[in-house]
Design an enzyme around this catalytic site. Structure first.
Site, PDB file in Angstrom:
ATOM      1  N   GLU A   1       0.841  -1.200   0.000  1.00 22.13           N
ATOM      2  CA  GLU A   1       0.000   0.000   0.000  1.00 22.13           C
ATOM      3  C   GLU A   1       0.873   1.246   0.000  1.00 22.13           C
ATOM      4  O   GLU A   1       1.934   1.284   0.648  1.00 22.13           O
ATOM      5  CB  GLU A   1      -0.922  -0.004   1.222  1.00 22.13           C
ATOM      6  CG  GLU A   1      -1.960   1.096   1.235  1.00 22.13           C
ATOM      7  CD  GLU A   1      -2.984   0.880   2.357  1.00 22.13           C
ATOM      8  OE1 GLU A   1      -3.447  -0.270   2.522  1.00 22.13           O
ATOM      9  OE2 GLU A   1      -3.294   1.862   3.058  1.00 22.13           O
TER      10      GLU A   1
ATOM     11  N   ASP B   1       0.248   5.379   0.555  1.00 21.38           N
ATOM     12  CA  ASP B   1      -0.823   6.231   1.081  1.00 21.38           C
ATOM     13  C   ASP B   1      -0.505   7.718   1.081  1.00 21.38           C
ATOM     14  O   ASP B   1       0.562   8.139   1.527  1.00 21.38           O
ATOM     15  CB  ASP B   1      -1.103   5.888   2.558  1.00 21.38           C
ATOM     16  CG  ASP B   1      -1.695   4.515   2.751  1.00 21.38           C
ATOM     17  OD1 ASP B   1      -2.220   3.957   1.784  1.00 21.38           O
ATOM     18  OD2 ASP B   1      -1.615   4.004   3.881  1.00 21.38           O
TER      19      ASP B   1
ATOM     20  N   GLU C   1      -2.788  10.535   3.056  1.00 15.51           N
ATOM     21  CA  GLU C   1      -3.946  10.752   3.913  1.00 15.51           C
ATOM     22  C   GLU C   1      -3.919  12.195   4.418  1.00 15.51           C
ATOM     23  O   GLU C   1      -2.941  12.623   5.039  1.00 15.51           O
ATOM     24  CB  GLU C   1      -3.948   9.783   5.103  1.00 15.51           C
ATOM     25  CG  GLU C   1      -4.184   8.342   4.704  1.00 15.51           C
ATOM     26  CD  GLU C   1      -4.192   7.406   5.901  1.00 15.51           C
ATOM     27  OE1 GLU C   1      -5.174   6.650   6.053  1.00 15.51           O
ATOM     28  OE2 GLU C   1      -3.223   7.447   6.681  1.00 15.51           O
TER      29      GLU C   1
END
Length: 345
Positions: free
Chosen positions: A158, A160, A162
């Site tokens: 993953e 990311d 955010e």
């Protein structure tokens, strides 16, 4: 968002124009710098004119120094804006996604009942993925706007972005993370050098076999190098889809959950456009890209950042970083092996 101090604002102006300004350092520093970095062309011309005159010997020396400076990196190719439906589809709460300009622009809406999200139609092994976003304005505490890549199994990979909301007048926090083989806990947090709610800004990921680079408006804010030789897993054989969502996370997002979402301010709205994907599309079971080594992001100039990009990354780390797992000795008494190669220390 709080206004930056004047000194910092001036630094930004100087930083953005540093390719053309005169640093005035001595020749010895210049020679030393050339062993590990590359001066942009306008600065090199300035230095030659002011310090070297027209001597052919100096021209030869400059040429040799540039050859010795190593391979130049390069910025990713310019993203191509396409309509949402070209590359993406809604995944939940379809009625909380609003479409504008024939589907070229969308909005995600969050209220006390639900958030919403979307995902790419395809799965990809390596490539360049970009989104233009305008984040939730005003009091966004408790909300998270996410843009990330993820594979589909228990030992997932993953990558990311955010965006953690905050009370009115307080800056957004951008948290990045990298999961490899199901292991994450590599958080880094920065403040942005602009208000991300006032206009669209570009957020992108360049992912190849050598590195993962996070960009904000073409400024590298993080790099994660392939450190497989150091025993650190790297995403290379699990195709990933691209996702984005707007959701309520007031149990942790703002001040560790102390600030709760104010539902009287709902709906919270994040806007998107661009929807650029330039990747090697693969089935979710694929273990390699059929065109590995042949795409633009595989080429030598994208295997590392160049000196200018490293300077920009250092600027972000020095001026805007508020948390880096690499320097958190209370959480990690022994520094993770990738931190040194990523120049996080």
């Amino acid at each position: 968002m709080r206004e930056l101090p004047q000194k910092r604002s001036k630094f930004v102006v100087d930083f953005e124009n540093q390719r053309d300004i005169s640093f005035g350092f001595p020749l010895s520093s210049f020679l030393k710098a050339q062993t590990t970095s590359f001066l942009p062309f306008p600065l090199s011309v300035w230095f030659w004119k002011t310090n070297m005159g027209s001597s052919p010997l100096w021209i030869l020396v400059l040429g040799m120094l540039f050859m010795a400076s190593g391979t130049m990196g390069a910025p990713p190719r310019k993203p191509v804006a396409v309509p949402f439906s070209r590359n993406y589809m809604p995944t939940w709460a379809f009625d909380h996604i609003k479409y504008f300009n024939g589907g070229s622009d969308i909005q995600l809406h969050l209220d006390k009942y639900t958030g919403t999200g979307f995902q790419s139609k395809g799965s990809y092994l390596f490539g360049h993925f970009s989104m233009q976003m305008k984040l939730v304005p005003g009091d966004s505490a408790g909300t998270v706007t996410a843009f990330y890549l993820s594979s589909q199994n228990s030992e997932h990979d993953e990558i990311d972005f955010e965006f953690l909301g905050n009370r009115t007048g307080q800056p957004y926090i951008l948290q990045t993370n990298v999961f490899t083989g199901g292991k994450g806990d590599r958080e880094q947090r920065i403040y942005l050098w602009f208000d991300p709610t006032k206009a669209y800004h570009s957020y992108s990921v360049l992912w190849n076999l050598y590195q993962i680079v996070f960009f904000v408006d073409d400024v590298p804010i993080r790099v994660f190098k392939n450190c497989k030789d150091l025993g650190v897993r790297f995403p290379f054989n699990q195709p990933m889809k691209i996702y984005s969502s707007l959701w309520n996370a007031d149990d942790w997002a703002t001040r560790g959950g102390l600030e709760k979402t104010d539902w009287s301010k709902a709906p919270f709205i994040a806007a998107y456009k661009g929807f650029h994907i330039d990747g090697c599309e693969s089935s979710v079971e694929a273990k390699f890209c059929a065109t590995q080594g042949k795409r633009w992001w595989d080429q030598k100039e994208f295997q590392d950042l160049d000196a200018y990009q490293w300077r920009r990354l250092r600027w972000v780390r020095d001026k805007f970083t508020i948390y880096n797992y690499c320097s958190d000795r209370s959480r990690y008494p022994t520094m993770s092996p990738e931190c040194k190669r990523d120049r996080d220390i």
